[in-house]
Motif scaffolding. Structure first.
Motif, PDB file in Angstrom:
ATOM      1  N   MET A  97       1.023  -1.211  -0.014  1.00 17.53           N
ATOM      2  CA  MET A  97      -0.087   0.157  -0.080  1.00 17.53           C
ATOM      3  C   MET A  97       0.766   1.227  -0.007  1.00 17.53           C
ATOM      4  O   MET A  97       1.952   1.073   0.630  1.00 17.53           O
ATOM      5  CB  MET A  97      -0.833   0.019   1.261  1.00 17.53           C
ATOM      6  N   ASN A  98       0.323   2.307  -0.739  1.00 14.79           N
ATOM      7  CA  ASN A  98       0.883   3.480  -0.746  1.00 14.79           C
ATOM      8  C   ASN A  98       0.105   4.421   0.273  1.00 14.79           C
ATOM      9  O   ASN A  98      -0.808   5.233  -0.085  1.00 14.79           O
ATOM     10  CB  ASN A  98       0.866   4.243  -2.094  1.00 14.79           C
ATOM     11  N   ASN A  99       0.822   4.617   1.506  1.00 15.57           N
ATOM     12  CA  ASN A  99      -0.131   5.069   2.595  1.00 15.57           C
ATOM     13  C   ASN A  99       0.063   6.498   2.871  1.00 15.57           C
ATOM     14  O   ASN A  99       0.994   7.034   3.020  1.00 15.57           O
ATOM     15  CB  ASN A  99       0.457   4.504   3.783  1.00 15.57           C
ATOM     16  N   PRO A 100      -1.003   7.264   3.099  1.00 17.07           N
ATOM     17  CA  PRO A 100      -1.161   8.760   3.780  1.00 17.07           C
ATOM     18  C   PRO A 100      -0.593   8.737   4.977  1.00 17.07           C
ATOM     19  O   PRO A 100      -0.910   7.500   5.947  1.00 17.07           O
ATOM     20  CB  PRO A 100      -2.538   8.811   3.529  1.00 17.07           C
ATOM     21  N   SER A 101      -0.116   9.684   5.363  1.00 16.65           N
ATOM     22  CA  SER A 101       0.383   9.928   6.845  1.00 16.65           C
ATOM     23  C   SER A 101      -0.986  10.202   7.581  1.00 16.65           C
ATOM     24  O   SER A 101      -2.103  10.926   7.182  1.00 16.65           O
ATOM     25  CB  SER A 101       1.274  11.146   6.974  1.00 16.65           C
ATOM     26  N   PHE A 102      -0.981   9.917   8.916  1.00 14.73           N
ATOM     27  CA  PHE A 102      -2.146  10.251   9.852  1.00 14.73           C
ATOM     28  C   PHE A 102      -1.826  11.720  10.363  1.00 14.73           C
ATOM     29  O   PHE A 102      -0.905  12.160  10.293  1.00 14.73           O
ATOM     30  CB  PHE A 102      -2.097   9.459  10.980  1.00 14.73           C
ATOM     31  N   LEU A 103      -3.133  12.071  10.403  1.00 15.65           N
ATOM     32  CA  LEU A 103      -3.085  13.711  10.727  1.00 15.65           C
ATOM     33  C   LEU A 103      -2.876  14.045  12.147  1.00 15.65           C
ATOM     34  O   LEU A 103      -3.050  13.168  13.010  1.00 15.65           O
ATOM     35  CB  LEU A 103      -4.530  14.347  10.457  1.00 15.65           C
ATOM     36  N   LYS A 104      -2.213  15.083  12.387  1.00 11.23           N
ATOM     37  CA  LYS A 104      -2.190  15.557  14.017  1.00 11.23           C
ATOM     38  C   LYS A 104      -2.523  17.108  14.225  1.00 11.23           C
ATOM     39  O   LYS A 104      -2.896  17.721  13.057  1.00 11.23           O
ATOM     40  CB  LYS A 104      -0.708  15.461  14.190  1.00 11.23           C
ATOM     41  N   LYS A 105      -2.415  17.520  15.265  1.00 10.95           N
ATOM     42  CA  LYS A 105      -2.900  19.262  15.254  1.00 10.95           C
ATOM     43  C   LYS A 105      -1.939  19.918  14.409  1.00 10.95           C
ATOM     44  O   LYS A 105      -0.747  19.861  14.409  1.00 10.95           O
ATOM     45  CB  LYS A 105      -2.691  19.460  16.862  1.00 10.95           C
ATOM     46  N   GLY A 106      -2.798  20.743  13.728  1.00 14.68           N
ATOM     47  CA  GLY A 106      -2.067  21.697  12.787  1.00 14.68           C
ATOM     48  C   GLY A 106      -2.124  21.183  11.220  1.00 14.68           C
ATOM     49  O   GLY A 106      -1.689  21.846  10.481  1.00 14.68           O
ATOM     50  N   SER A 107      -2.449  19.821  11.099  1.00 12.87           N
ATOM     51  CA  SER A 107      -2.662  19.250   9.796  1.00 12.87           C
ATOM     52  C   SER A 107      -3.451  19.890   8.890  1.00 12.87           C
ATOM     53  O   SER A 107      -4.670  20.547   9.557  1.00 12.87           O
ATOM     54  CB  SER A 107      -2.845  17.786   9.772  1.00 12.87           C
ATOM     55  N   VAL A 108      -3.549  19.968   7.867  1.00  9.79           N
ATOM     56  CA  VAL A 108      -4.374  20.675   6.674  1.00  9.79           C
ATOM     57  C   VAL A 108      -5.337  19.868   6.067  1.00  9.79           C
ATOM     58  O   VAL A 108      -4.807  18.824   5.478  1.00  9.79           O
ATOM     59  CB  VAL A 108      -3.574  21.514   5.539  1.00  9.79           C
ATOM     60  N   VAL A 109      -6.610  20.147   6.301  1.00  5.51           N
ATOM     61  CA  VAL A 109      -7.700  19.309   5.344  1.00  5.51           C
ATOM     62  C   VAL A 109      -8.027  20.388   4.352  1.00  5.51           C
ATOM     63  O   VAL A 109      -8.653  21.583   4.575  1.00  5.51           O
ATOM     64  CB  VAL A 109      -8.935  19.041   6.407  1.00  5.51           C
TER      65      VAL A 109
END
Length: 304
Positions: free
Chosen positions: A1-13
Motif C-alpha cells: 500500500m502507498n499510505n497517507p500519513s495520519f493527521l495531527k494538530k495543525g494538519s491541513v484538510v
C-alpha cells in the motif's frame, strides 16, 4: 500500500466539491468542526460554485481537485458532497504529485469512483466517510463523526453491532474494498474497476428499485466479483422502491440469493452509507470481520 500519513494538530484538510453542487453554508459548519478538531482548513474554489447540477464546470472541478491533490501542504481532502460528476473528470487527473505525497481522500457516494481508482490503480487507501453536509450543530458530537477523526488520526477503530436473522456467520481477515453499488457497477470495464480478489466487500445504495438492485448484483456476480471474496458487508440500502407489480423479494433476499453458493461471512445493516448514521471505513486497509450469534465485530487492523 502507498499510505497517507495520519493527521495531527495543525494538519491541513482541503475541502473541494468535484461532483454535485453544495452551498457554502453547508460547508461552513464542517470547517468549524474540523478547526475544533485542531486541523487547519484550505477551502477550494468549488465551494458554493454552480454550473447547472454541478459545483462548477468539469474543467473547474477538475482544476480544484487537482490543486488539492498536488498541494504538498494538504494532508487530507474532504469532499463537499457526492451526487454525480467524478467519473466525468477521473481520467483527466494527474496522480504524480499525489503519489509522491499521498493524502486521505474522504467521502462516499459518487466519491466511490475515486476510492476505487486509488485502490485498484495505485494501492492508496482512502476513507469511505461522511462529507460536509453531515456536519451540523446537532451532529457535531455524534459517534459516527468521531470515527472520521479516528480514521484520520490513526486511532484504533472497532465496531460492534447486533446480529440479524439474515447474517451468515463466520470470520474473515482481509483488506476492505467497495462503496456505492451503482457506482461500482458503473465502473465495470473501466480503469477504475473494483478489485474484489481476496477482499472483504462493502456495498451500500439509495433510491433504487429492487429489480435494479437485483440487476446490478447480477452484473457483479457474472463478472466474478463474488467468487473469491473473504467476506461481504452490506451497509444502508435506503429509500428503496418497488414496482407496481411487486418484485417479490426483500433486498436481503436478493443479496443472499447472489452469494448462496459461497461460505464466507455476510453482515447486513452495517451503519454506513446514505443514512443518518454513517460511520467511516478505511478502504484498502486490513480488517477482521467476525459474524456470530453474539453480534458483528469489524476491527481495523491498521495493516495498511
Amino acid at each position: 500500500m502507498n499510505n497517507p500519513s495520519f493527521l495531527k494538530k495543525g494538519s491541513v484538510v482541503g475541502i473541494t466539491c468535484p461532483s454535485g453542487y453544495v452551498s457554502a453554508d453547508r460547508v461552513a459548519y464542517a470547517i468549524t468542526v474540523l478547526e475544533n478538531w485542531g486541523f487547519r482548513v484550505k477551502k477550494g474554489k468549488t465551494i458554493g460554485a454552480s454550473h447547472h447540477y454541478f459545483s462548477g464546470t468539469d474543467a473547474e472541478r477538475l482544476a480544484d481537485l487537482q490543486e488539492m491533490m498536488d498541494d504538498p501542504e494538504v494532508d487530507a481532502i474532504l469532499m463537499g458532497r457526492g451526487g454525480y460528476g467524478m467519473s466525468r473528470i477521473i481520467d483527466e487527473l494527474d496522480f504524480r504529485a499525489f503519489l509522491h505525497k499521498p493524502k486521505w481522500v474522504c467521502g462516499f457516494s459518487d466519491i466511490t469512483v475515486l476510492h476505487s481508482h486509488l485502490e485498484s490503480r495505485f494501492l492508496v487507501p482512502s476513507l469511505h466517510s461522511p462529507m460536509c453536509g453531515a456536519f451540523a450543530p446537532e451532529t457535531a458530537h455524534e459517534g459516527y463523526l468521531h470515527t472520521l477523526y479516528s480514521a484520520l488520526t490513526g486511532e484504533s477503530i472497532l465496531y460492534h453491532i447486533n446480529d440479524t436473522p439474515y447474517n451468515r456467520h463466520g470470520v474473515a481477515e482481509a483488506p476492505l474494498t467497495g462503496g456505492n453499488l451503482s457506482l461500482l457497477v458503473h465502473l465495470m470495464g473501466s480503469a477504475s474497476e473494483v478489485n474484489t480478489e481476496e477482499k472483504i466487500l462493502f456495498l451500500e445504495d439509495i433510491g433504487e428499485h429492487l429489480y435494479k438492485i437485483d440487476r446490478m448484483l447480477l452484473t457483479l456476480k457474472r463478472a466474478g466479483k463474488f467468487d473469491h471474496l473473504k467476506g461481504l458487508i452490506l451497509g444502508g440500502f435506503t429509500e428503496l422502491e418497488d414496482t407496481e407489480r411487486p418484485f417479490g423479494q426483500t433486498v436481503e433476499d436478493i443479496i443472499l440469493d447472489k452469494v448462496k453458493e459461497f461460505d464466507y461471512p455476510v453482515c447486513f445493516h452495517f451503519p454506513s452509507g446514505h443514512q443518518a448514521v454513517n460511520h467511516t471505513l478505511t478502504l484498502g486497509a486490513v480488517h477482521k470481520l467476525a459474524v456470530s450469534e453474539n453480534g458483528v465485530i469489524l476491527e481495523l487492523k491498521r495493516k495498511l
